[in-house]
Enzyme design. Sequence first.
Site, PDB file in Angstrom:
ATOM      1  N   ASP A  69       0.812  -1.212   0.000  1.00  0.00           N
ATOM      2  CA  ASP A  69       0.000   0.000   0.000  1.00  0.00           C
ATOM      3  C   ASP A  69       0.851   1.269   0.000  1.00  0.00           C
ATOM      4  O   ASP A  69       1.829   1.381   0.732  1.00  0.00           O
ATOM      5  CB  ASP A  69      -0.898   0.010   1.251  1.00  0.00           C
ATOM      6  CG  ASP A  69      -1.825   1.217   1.302  1.00  0.00           C
ATOM      7  OD1 ASP A  69      -2.673   1.329   0.399  1.00  0.00           O
ATOM      8  OD2 ASP A  69      -1.697   2.043   2.225  1.00  0.00           O
ATOM      9  N   GLU A  93       0.655  -0.806  -5.148  1.00  0.00           N
ATOM     10  CA  GLU A  93      -0.503   0.081  -5.122  1.00  0.00           C
ATOM     11  C   GLU A  93       0.047   1.483  -5.283  1.00  0.00           C
ATOM     12  O   GLU A  93       0.495   2.120  -4.340  1.00  0.00           O
ATOM     13  CB  GLU A  93      -1.284  -0.063  -3.816  1.00  0.00           C
ATOM     14  CG  GLU A  93      -2.644   0.621  -3.861  1.00  0.00           C
ATOM     15  CD  GLU A  93      -2.632   2.072  -3.411  1.00  0.00           C
ATOM     16  OE1 GLU A  93      -3.353   2.879  -4.033  1.00  0.00           O
ATOM     17  OE2 GLU A  93      -1.917   2.413  -2.451  1.00  0.00           O
TER      18      GLU A  93
HETATM   19  C1  OTU Z   1      -4.307   3.720  -0.379  1.00  0.00           C
HETATM   20  O1  OTU Z   1      -4.700   4.697  -1.335  1.00  0.00           O
HETATM   21  C2  OTU Z   1      -5.536   2.936   0.031  1.00  0.00           C
HETATM   22  O2  OTU Z   1      -6.080   2.328  -1.105  1.00  0.00           O
HETATM   23  C3  OTU Z   1      -6.530   3.871   0.696  1.00  0.00           C
HETATM   24  O3  OTU Z   1      -7.740   3.216   1.001  1.00  0.00           O
HETATM   25  C4  OTU Z   1      -5.877   4.405   1.947  1.00  0.00           C
HETATM   26  O4  OTU Z   1      -6.714   5.407   2.492  1.00  0.00           O
HETATM   27  C5  OTU Z   1      -4.501   5.032   1.676  1.00  0.00           C
HETATM   28  O5  OTU Z   1      -3.669   4.231   0.791  1.00  0.00           O
HETATM   29  C6  OTU Z   1      -3.700   5.177   2.953  1.00  0.00           C
HETATM   30  O6  OTU Z   1      -3.276   3.898   3.428  1.00  0.00           O
HETATM   31  O7  OTU Z   1      -4.245   8.095  -2.079  1.00  0.00           O
HETATM   32  O8  OTU Z   1      -6.837   8.049  -2.403  1.00  0.00           O
HETATM   33  O9  OTU Z   1      -0.423   6.331  -5.052  1.00  0.00           O
HETATM   34  O10 OTU Z   1      -2.941   6.879  -4.270  1.00  0.00           O
HETATM   35  O11 OTU Z   1      -1.848   4.916  -1.590  1.00  0.00           O
HETATM   36  C7  OTU Z   1      -6.208   6.841  -2.130  1.00  0.00           C
HETATM   37  C8  OTU Z   1      -0.910   5.686  -3.954  1.00  0.00           C
HETATM   38  C9  OTU Z   1      -4.732   7.010  -1.950  1.00  0.00           C
HETATM   39  C10 OTU Z   1      -2.094   6.428  -3.330  1.00  0.00           C
HETATM   40  C11 OTU Z   1      -2.789   5.486  -2.439  1.00  0.00           C
HETATM   41  C12 OTU Z   1      -3.906   5.868  -1.577  1.00  0.00           C
END
Ligand code: OTU
Length: 668
Positions: free
Chosen positions: A312, A354
């Site tokens: 993540d 991700e």
């Molecule tokens: C991710 O997303 C997860 O999918 C989210 O559900 C979390 O809230 C977040 O991390 C924190 O753990 O910005 O709008 O380039 O885009 O990590 C979602 C990566 C997010 C980010 C992504 C993030």
Amino acid sequence: MPRSTALVVADLTPSPTLSPSTPSSEPSTPDLVASVRAGSEAPRPAVTEPSPNAAAFGARLAAAESDLRQALQLVYGSTCNVSALIDEVVAVAARHAAERKPALVALDAARELDEQWFQRPSMIGYVAYADRFAGDLRGVRDQLDYLSELGVTYLHLMPLLEPRPGENDGGYAVSDYRAVDPRLGSMADLSTLADALRERQMSLCIDLVVNHTAREHQWAQRALGGDEHYRRFYHAYPDRRQPDRYEQTLREVFPEWAPGNFTWVAEMNAWLWTTFQSFQWDLDYANPNVFVAIVDILLYLANQGVEVFRLDAVPFMWKRIGTSCENLPEVHQLLRALRAVARVAAPAIVFKAEAIVPPDDLVQYLGAGVPERRECDLAYNNQLMVMLWSSLATRDAVLMTNSLARMTPKPATTTWVTYVRCHDDIGWAVTDTDAASMGWSGAGHRRFLSDFYAGSFDGSFARGELFQVNPATNDSRISGTAASLAGIEDAVTTGDADRLAAAIDRVVLVYSIAFSFGGIPLVYMGDEIALLNDGDFAAEPGHENDNRWIHRPRMDWLAAARRTVSGTVESTMFARLAALARARASIDRLDGRAPTYLVDLDDPVLFCYRRGGDGFLAVCNFAETPRTVALGGVGNAANYRLPLNSGGAMLTAGSLRLPPLGFAWITE
Ligand code: OTU
């Protein structure tokens, strides 16, 4: 002759009071920074031995060591003794390799001979929150037949490690990486579930939140208590000088809830780096102890039977003044090092990045530009997802074709995960360049998409909600389930049968692309039975301010039971997605390694691509009127077959007739 565009596609301070047998305790990690920075040559840690896995371990280490060394040298070469660091990492890897159970050792051996296992057309993913899908981990085990019925071979269970109490960003604020959220079960339940999945040849995927921990994590708690060793696990600044310099070039991920990227923590007398919310503290990977601690956690979880790690928020793992602090070169070296260690201790596992970032940055996570897999094996194809929704709104596929054609090819040994919806909002990743190719402004088109999917654009079929409206940039994103965004909610509430049929066709159309464009398709829980937005999401404590919960409904098992009652929305949707899964699994050309080539059919409403050069062609009609296409110029039309009864497509003598919002998969 249609023009075809090559695309490609294609711990804790050594603490004798903590018993290592306590499942959720952290094994001790010596203070590498202190010992290594002082230039002292740490004694070589004893490698646990011998184990049945020991010979293989040695061979794998020999193969991976140079990658590990190069990567760690690039990240830590100027600040610490890399040889000592490698010894530490290898000792951690050896300990976990020795503890790996026979079934997983066997899987490692099999996967080393079949490194591309995740590319098979039979790979079909399903994404669900364990509790919302089936109550808890045992409940999930009871629903595996349901998943098999849909064709699923890869199960991504949303964050399931122990989160902080109260608000926890849907589980992305982890307080203990070695414990399962007690509401869902125990670590033993997770292992048992992984065993059950493996017996069915289904791979378990879980989230590993590598960028940040919850403020309730032991490391953060130690830091709060004044422990210097753990303070250095995080980015802590005594005043605003550094934070202000950084802020000049940072964006805000959650501008509505968490403006800025730093949080004042009075107990520490410091500003802490918090990219996401104030309770999510970014880890400082410039401290090699952090890297070692994460390796330890990763391998511990791998030994529970997890096969795919969704890493993540990886873009944010490294910070440098004057940059966006996303996608920096050190991030890639850290991932490369992580992968090298995984190859040694648990070669069966793969990594999914991700990274919701622009395409040119994204392909770097798959190791673009290098012939072999070196970092992540999988990455989310966010660009495709955004373009699917853009095309549905505009009834036109040109922007999608243009923007996908511009994507840098990924290495053949890696692949995408392709998806229509996920647990997050949709951010309108339409570049100004791509918009200009249509004569539009980027900001204008992004605004249009938000208006359209919020249902405020005249004539829109969508029922979504705006997420994180940023008054400074005028940007906004969208929440909503696939069914509600594609018009099913609108049709059901207005009772219009024609609109309902069209809305179902829209969902199937975009899923047909996710199932064949290249990569592992993911079905987001509930899409297979057209679950609508959860209008009551705000009633749950902690969810009221986060409308992403609108598209994280609870599984409606009564509705799911209607999949066997013909004429229902559920039966139509389930049958059509299951048919896509069966057809995909039977078509060799849909192997993830087969490149994807975009084909321009000279009709703006048609989206067309081939896989593997020839032998598979997909034609998708984004118009709400029928289309007839002469396929004379594309391959040997005389031999074309439709392997799937896809809602009314007809093929006669090289001429393809597509119904409104219809598609055809054509094999030779
Ligand atoms: C991710 O997303 C997860 O999918 C989210 O559900 C979390 O809230 C977040 O991390 C924190 O753990 O910005 O709008 O380039 O885009 O990590 C979602 C990566 C997010 C980010 C992504 C993030």
